[in-house]
Design a protein around this motif. Structure first.
Motif, short mmCIF file in Angstrom:
data_model
loop_
_atom_site.label_atom_id
_atom_site.label_comp_id
_atom_site.label_asym_id
_atom_site.label_seq_id
_atom_site.Cartn_x
_atom_site.Cartn_y
_atom_site.Cartn_z
N ILE A 25 0.84 -1.20 0.00
CA ILE A 25 0.00 0.00 0.00
C ILE A 25 0.88 1.26 0.00
CG2 ILE A 25 -1.71 1.31 1.35
CD1 ILE A 25 -2.71 -1.49 2.35
N GLN A 26 1.95 1.22 0.80
CA GLN A 26 2.89 2.36 0.83
C GLN A 26 3.50 2.62 -0.54
OE1 GLN A 26 6.07 2.74 3.76
NE2 GLN A 26 4.92 1.36 5.08
N ILE A 27 3.79 1.55 -1.28
CA ILE A 27 4.40 1.72 -2.61
C ILE A 27 3.44 2.49 -3.52
CG2 ILE A 27 5.06 0.45 -4.73
CD1 ILE A 27 6.33 -1.67 -2.85
N VAL A 28 2.16 2.13 -3.51
CA VAL A 28 1.19 2.84 -4.35
C VAL A 28 1.05 4.29 -3.89
CG1 VAL A 28 -1.19 2.90 -5.20
CG2 VAL A 28 -0.06 0.69 -4.87
N GLU A 29 0.94 4.48 -2.58
CA GLU A 29 0.78 5.84 -2.05
C GLU A 29 2.00 6.71 -2.33
OE1 GLU A 29 -2.43 5.11 1.55
OE2 GLU A 29 -0.29 5.05 2.06
N GLU A 30 3.19 6.13 -2.19
CA GLU A 30 4.43 6.87 -2.44
C GLU A 30 4.56 7.21 -3.93
OE1 GLU A 30 7.53 8.96 -1.19
OE2 GLU A 30 6.47 7.71 0.26
N ALA A 31 4.18 6.25 -4.79
CA ALA A 31 4.23 6.51 -6.24
C ALA A 31 3.27 7.64 -6.62
CB ALA A 31 3.89 5.23 -7.00
N LEU A 32 2.07 7.65 -6.02
CA LEU A 32 1.12 8.74 -6.27
C LEU A 32 1.67 10.08 -5.79
CD1 LEU A 32 -2.15 6.87 -5.27
CD2 LEU A 32 -1.79 7.98 -7.48
N GLU A 33 2.31 10.05 -4.63
CA GLU A 33 2.90 11.26 -4.05
C GLU A 33 4.01 11.82 -4.94
OE1 GLU A 33 3.50 14.13 -1.10
OE2 GLU A 33 1.93 12.60 -1.06
N ARG A 34 4.86 10.92 -5.43
CA ARG A 34 6.05 11.35 -6.20
C ARG A 34 5.71 11.72 -7.64
NH1 ARG A 34 9.24 12.97 -2.63
NH2 ARG A 34 8.56 11.81 -0.82
N TYR A 35 4.83 10.92 -8.26
CA TYR A 35 4.64 11.04 -9.71
C TYR A 35 3.25 11.52 -10.09
CZ TYR A 35 8.86 8.26 -9.42
OH TYR A 35 10.12 7.82 -9.10
N ILE A 45 -4.17 -4.43 -5.33
CA ILE A 45 -2.86 -4.37 -4.65
C ILE A 45 -2.83 -5.34 -3.48
CG2 ILE A 45 -3.50 -2.35 -3.24
CD1 ILE A 45 0.00 -3.01 -4.72
N VAL A 46 -3.93 -5.38 -2.73
CA VAL A 46 -4.19 -6.40 -1.71
C VAL A 46 -5.68 -6.72 -1.81
CG1 VAL A 46 -2.35 -5.62 -0.16
CG2 VAL A 46 -4.66 -4.70 0.13
N HIS A 47 -6.08 -7.87 -1.30
CA HIS A 47 -7.49 -8.28 -1.44
C HIS A 47 -8.35 -7.61 -0.37
CE1 HIS A 47 -6.36 -12.05 -3.96
NE2 HIS A 47 -6.58 -10.99 -4.71
N ASN A 48 -8.65 -6.34 -0.59
CA ASN A 48 -9.57 -5.64 0.30
C ASN A 48 -10.21 -4.48 -0.44
OD1 ASN A 48 -10.21 -3.40 2.46
ND2 ASN A 48 -10.26 -5.38 3.50
N ARG A 49 -11.54 -4.52 -0.54
CA ARG A 49 -12.28 -3.52 -1.32
C ARG A 49 -12.10 -2.11 -0.76
NH1 ARG A 49 -18.45 -4.13 -0.98
NH2 ARG A 49 -18.10 -6.14 -1.95
N VAL A 61 -5.30 3.44 -10.66
CA VAL A 61 -6.16 2.80 -11.67
C VAL A 61 -5.82 1.31 -11.67
CG1 VAL A 61 -6.75 2.66 -14.12
CG2 VAL A 61 -6.25 4.89 -13.08
N PHE A 62 -6.81 0.48 -11.34
CA PHE A 62 -6.57 -0.96 -11.22
C PHE A 62 -6.93 -1.67 -12.52
CE2 PHE A 62 -6.73 0.55 -6.95
CZ PHE A 62 -5.79 -0.23 -6.28
N VAL A 63 -6.03 -2.53 -12.98
CA VAL A 63 -6.25 -3.30 -14.21
C VAL A 63 -5.91 -4.76 -13.91
CG1 VAL A 63 -5.67 -1.32 -15.67
CG2 VAL A 63 -3.88 -2.96 -15.07
N PRO A 75 3.83 5.53 -13.41
CA PRO A 75 4.24 4.26 -12.81
C PRO A 75 3.17 3.18 -12.90
CG PRO A 75 4.56 6.10 -11.27
CD PRO A 75 3.75 6.61 -12.42
N VAL A 76 3.67 1.95 -12.95
CA VAL A 76 2.83 0.74 -12.89
C VAL A 76 3.32 -0.04 -11.66
CG1 VAL A 76 2.20 -1.40 -14.06
CG2 VAL A 76 2.61 0.69 -15.40
N VAL A 77 2.39 -0.57 -10.87
CA VAL A 77 2.75 -1.33 -9.67
C VAL A 77 2.18 -2.74 -9.78
CG1 VAL A 77 2.59 -1.44 -7.14
CG2 VAL A 77 2.74 0.80 -8.28
#
Length: 319
Positions: A25-35, A45-49, A61-63, A75-77
């Motif tokens: 979760i931190q990786i996604v949040e940090e990527a949003l913060e930086r980029y 990213i994890v199994h939780n709605r 954006v989840f794919v 970025p893509v995570v």
């Protein structure tokens, strides 16, 4: 009524987020913060709605497939569950800029599988068909290198090419007891089979199951906060039932509670799967408090201090 709370809640500890989920979760949040937005995420990213919706609101954006991502420098995570080797290869071929949020304990299983394969061993993977972690582990190696075994019967009927050259590995989120039963069948049938240096089932899965086992015989019902597609959450529900809990239910949040299940209950166990945030546990305690009052007792069976670093490239960007 005598004014005493209607329910007593035995709150399991450890519960909820593990270090791998926290890191993802931190990786996604940090990527949003930086980029900035969008940040594309392959699979939940994890199994939780609740977590996924929260990240969507921030610009994730989840794919399900890289083909759904346009040509972009954003970025893509890759999710915490891990991905087949072909996914980063395809991302690199397209020139996509990506971060791998695979849990380091899942990456350990990947490395073990690759090492066994290099040593010419046929690999038996204990896990659940269709789970993204299993697909990621099997996808580290050429087709046919790994046989998936889901039950003791599968282990009994498995016929290897060479019974003297085998190794086993497991999904990290399985029931500890179920897995031990399957592994025993394999080791009884194939005494020379090689196992992992250190247990594949992760510390967090094991600890959450142990806490549930301690609570289950003491309660009238138990709630697991988690998603239906979360393997570790489903295993907590099963573990509770086997450990003597008359009724164990999986709910995503307070709104999903069927109050008829708790009409006759006095003592209730409460835990959360490794991808469920603490806010949802608090929401459920509040719901019970509103319906008739609660007294909460913490039942701790272990203390967790594990943390995982963010990927080096993201740490450097942050610095």
């Amino acid at each position: 009524m005598d004014g005493s709370p209607r329910w007593r809640i035995l709150l399991c500890a450890p519960r909820g987020f593990c270090a791998g989920v926290d890191r993802a979760i931190q990786i996604v949040e940090e990527a949003l913060e930086r980029y900035g937005a969008p940040v594309y995420v392959r699979h939940e990213i994890v199994h939780n709605r609740y977590v996924v919706e929260g990240l969507k609101a921030k610009g994730a954006v989840f794919v399900e497939d890289l083909d759904e991502i346009p040509d972009t420098r954003q970025p893509v995570v890759f999710s915490a569950h891990g991905v087949p080797k072909s996914v980063p290869e395809n991302a690199a071929a397209r020139g996509l800029f990506f971060f791998d949020a695979t849990c380091p304990l899942v990456s350990k299983v990947h490395k073990e599988a690759v090492l066994h394969h290099r040593r010419g061993r046929e690999i038996v993977l204990v896990g659940h068909a269709g789970h993204p972690e299993v697909e990621g582990t099997m996808g580290q190696l050429p087709p046919g290198s790994v046989t998936l075994v889901q039950t003791p019967d599968d282990a009994r009927s498995f016929e290897p090419a060479n019974a003297e050259n085998l190794a086993w590995a497991t999904q990290t989120t399985l029931s500890v007891d179920d897995t031990a039963e399957i592994v025993k069948v394999l080791e009884d049938r194939f005494p020379s089979i090689v196992g992992p240096h250190k247990e594949d089932i992760c510390y967090a899965t094991t600890n959450r199951q142990e806490a549930v086992k301690a609570v289950a015989p003491r309660v009238d019902a138990l709630i697991v906060v988690g998603a239906p597609n979360s393997s570790n959450s489903q295993r907590l529900r099963e573990v509770a039932e086997r450990a003597g809990c008359p009724r164990a239910v999986l709910v995503q949040r307070a709104a999903d509670i069927d109050w008829a299940d708790f009409e006759d209950a006095r003592t209730i166990g409460l835990t959360a799967g490794a991808s469920a945030p603490e806010v949802l546990v608090e929401e459920i305690i509040d719901a019970f408090a509103e319906k008739g009052g609660v007294e909460v007792e913490l039942v701790r069976t272990a203390t967790e201090t594990v943390t995982f670093n963010l990927p080096k490239s993201l740490r450097e960007a942050a610095a």
